[in-house]
Design a protein around this motif. Structure first.
Motif: not given
Length: 304
Positions: A258-273
């Protein structure tokens, strides 16, 4: 109208579930048709199902993220199919909502899981879902008064990791994730760790530190069943990066995001979701429909 087919199973897909419905129909070699919805200015919904359902086993396909707007059309569709002569009416809900509120956490709260299950049980004959988020109830049977198939996504997740990840280290962001982590790790023969979570609010979460010394050559794979705000996963990603581990791959069974979850997860340093296709999302890469399809035929038998 649904045309005659070599099977008496018919899949009816509610809006937003077309991809899952088409995949399931191909696997089951059965016809599929849409459930049509029309919204009136007063907020009521007109539901139309196809003709040709007489003596058929009708399976409604409706994943139940954001469930409040979906429940009324789903119930109307189930009753319409039965009125038109369906022999059985089942539900494929790859994501099943309201399973977490299974006790009264504060005075006056509704026990939502019990009520939600009771309502569905009065309108459908069987249910298939994927990894329901259960706590004090360890199975769906105590809640639902009908046959239930709770399909595990672990085989499909393990197959994807085996093909896509070199030397995986599976990591659960909290203790609740251990059941999924352990099952996938066992299938892969891979090591796994489980972090400890402290939650102070819906978007305020921290996780325990990790000793990265032994895992420098591994690819971290964070796995959880539900990614909603993703704050727990974000905290885990940040902790892994602080420890000097490689950018992790994040996997969710149910990608609410929900919301900004995906971009926030990538910004935190995830290689891929990456997610399973229990909810249609751009991150879908793991197909669990074959697992659901394998569980369905037994419930469509006349004697089942």
């Amino acid at each position: 109208m649904v045309k005659p087919n070599q099977t008496d199973i018919v899949l009816l897909t509610l809006p937003g579930n077309e991809a899952q419905g088409e995949t399931l129909a191909a696997l089951l070699a059965c016809p599929t048709a849409p459930v049509l919805l029309h919204s009136f200015p007063d907020g009521e919904t007109l539901v139309t199902v196809p003709e040709g359902l007489q003596d058929r086993c009708v399976i409604l396909v409706c994943t139940l993220d954001h469930p409040d707007s979906k429940l009324a059309p789903l119930l109307f569709a189930a009753d319409a199919a039965r009125d038109l002569g369906a022999r059985k009416v089942g539900l494929v809900a790859p994501y099943l909502a309201y399973m977490r509120q299974d006790i009264r956490f504060a005075p006056g709260q509704a026990i939502s899981s019990r009520t939600f299950a009771s309502v569905l049980s009065r309108h459908i004959d069987f249910l298939a879902t994927v990894d329901p988020h259960l706590h004090r109830n360890h199975a769906l049977d105590p809640l639902f008064q009908l046959p239930c198939a709770a399909v595990a996504a672990a085989p499909a997740i393990a197959d994807w990791i085996a093909q896509a990840v070199t030397k995986p280290l599976l990591i659960g962001p909290d203790s609740e994730s251990e059941q999924w982590i352990a099952a996938v790790a066992q299938r892969l023969g891979a090591p796994y760790l489980v972090l400890e979570k402290t939650r102070r609010g819906d978007r305020d979460v921290s996780v325990s530190e990790i000793d990265a010394g032994a895992w420098a050559q591994h690819t971290p794979v964070l796995l959880d069943d539900i990614l909603s705000t993703a704050r727990t996963m974000i905290a885990a990603v940040q902790r892994l990066r602080e420890a000097g581990l490689a950018a992790p791959i994040c996997i969710a069974v149910h990608p609410i995001l929900s919301g900004d979850a995906l971009p926030a997860l990538m910004a935190a340093g995830a290689a891929r979701v990456v997610s399973c296709n229990t909810i249609s999302h751009s991150s879908n890469a793991i197909d669990v429909m074959p697992l659901i399809a394998a569980a369905l035929p037994q419930y469509c038998l006349p004697q089942a």
